[in-house]
Enzyme design. Structure first.
Site: not given
Ligand code: UD1
Length: 363
Positions: A207
């Site tokens: 991811h």
């Molecule tokens: C974040 C952390 C990363 C960690 C990861 C674990 C930062 C910079 N990154 O990355 O270190 O390894 O979490 O998962 O803080 N989304 C959903 N549902 C949710 C959360 C997210 O659908 O509950 C989707 C959204 O489209 C969002 C994307 O996932 O835009 C990314 O989520 P985000 O929190 O921005 O970063 P992660 O890639 O999850």
């Protein structure tokens, strides 16, 4: 009575705060321990299930920040957390790991003159293109108490000139959760549910933005997984970022029949999948540690790791993002060439106990 607020934001934070929550209960005559969930992760499957399984209470504060650009996310957490601190003025804010919520809340606390403790301090990938690396470095600069999981963390903090009396080698709280929940993991029926046999599948998680945010990156990785899956079944609980990007680039049909894509899984089911797998292919940070503890071979699809003890002591191999090299490393394991490892120092299930004892003495 002293007041402490622990912050959780994203999935990898929940299993780090759960053991702290349990330990702080032992001090409830002198410490009021509150939990603030920023809402960085908000889905049932990325958040709620972890609260339920890890027996965390409903958070005392929920900021509901959600997704967005990094600036939106960090700024959103800061504005909302400032209100919490204005109202509560705790004696200490505890942040864990390296996600956007970690740095955002540390910054706000420091502006109020509130002390900050960073759990999982000192880890460095030395790759400044990773948002997590910047989050880690900045949080450690701000923190008053730095709780470290491995020797490399202490060395890094020394090199950065962090005061010796702020640094504590306490072990790994994520392993505390693993140790605590292993009896439940043993009872999980996820293998039956997914029709899997122990040691007969490869567990994959990918991811990181560097791996999954481009079309070429995704095509390369799934091409590789398709080839590997011809030799051994793959199970891939897919992160929303990876899933969204597959859809965005119209690549959902790229996945072969012998790759089982599932929704994100809960903690107990996921650890059960790690524990029973033949090997793991991942770009996660935490899974490198969990596989080391469970002595399962791990191939890390990154050029660097902020958790080098998993390579020097544990079962992890840092292979890089060249898909040919990853495939070769998988083949070696399928042929029986397996790296054996040991459990790193102080990864014993008692890290949170050490941390809470130190906190109780100092605040
Ligand atoms: C974040 C952390 C990363 C960690 C990861 C674990 C930062 C910079 N990154 O990355 O270190 O390894 O979490 O998962 O803080 N989304 C959903 N549902 C949710 C959360 C997210 O659908 O509950 C989707 C959204 O489209 C969002 C994307 O996932 O835009 C990314 O989520 P985000 O929190 O921005 O970063 P992660 O890639 O999850």
């Amino acid at each position: 009575m002293k007041k402490i607020i622990s912050v959780v934001g994203a999935r990898p934070n929940f299993m780090k705060v759960a053991p702290l929550y349990r330990e702080f209960k032992k001090y409830d005559d002198k410490i009021q321990h509150l939990i603030c969930h920023t809402g960085q992760h908000y889905d049932e499957k990325m958040s709620k299930i972890f609260f339920d399984e890890l027996e965390l209470p409903k958070p005392d504060f929920y900021l509901g920040v959600g997704s967005g650009t990094h600036a939106e996310q960090i700024a959103g957490v800061m504005v909302a957390f400032e209100k919490v601190l204005q109202q509560e003025m705790p004696d200490l804010v505890i942040v864990v790991g390296d996600v956007n919520s970690t740095i955002a809340c540390s910054l706000v606390a420091s502006r109020f003159g509130i002390k900050v403790a960073h759990v999982e301090a000192g880890l460095r990938s030395f790759d400044r293109s990773m948002p997590e690396e910047i989050n880690r470095m900045l949080t450690d600069t701000i923190a008053d108490y730095l709780f470290v999981t491995e020797q490399s963390g202490i060395n890094n903090l020394h090199h950065e000139g962090i005061r010796e009396d702020r640094i504590f080698f306490t072990g790994n709280v994520m392993i505390d959760s693993l140790v605590h929940y292993l009896p439940k993991v043993e009872k999980s029926d996820i293998l039956q549910k997914l029709s899997l046999s122990p040691r007969d599948y490869i567990l994959v998680t990918l991811h990181r933005p560097a791996n999954v945010d481009t079309e070429e990156g995704l095509k390369g990785l799934f091409g590789m997984l398709n080839r590997i899956s011809a030799k051994k079944k793959i199970v891939f609980p897919i992160h929303p970022r990876t899933k969204n990007n597959l859809e965005k680039y119209g690549l959902t049909n790229i996945v072969s029949g012998n790759i089982l894509l599932t929704d994100p899984l809960g903690y107990i089911e996921f650890v059960s999948l790690i524990k029973n797998s033949l090997l793991i292919v991942t770009d996660s940070g935490g899974i490198q540690e969990e596989s080391t503890y469970l002595q399962i071979p791990c191939i890390t699809v990154r050029d660097n790791t902020e958790r080098p003890v998993t390579v020097t002591v544990g079962t992890n191999r840092l292979i890089g993002t060249d898909t040919g090299k990853v495939e070769k490393a998988v083949d070696e394991i399928l042929e029986g060439k397996i790296k054996r490892g040991h459990i790193p120092e102080l990864w014993d299930g008692h890290a949170a106990g050490r941390i809470c004892k130190i906190v109780a003495e100092f605040i």
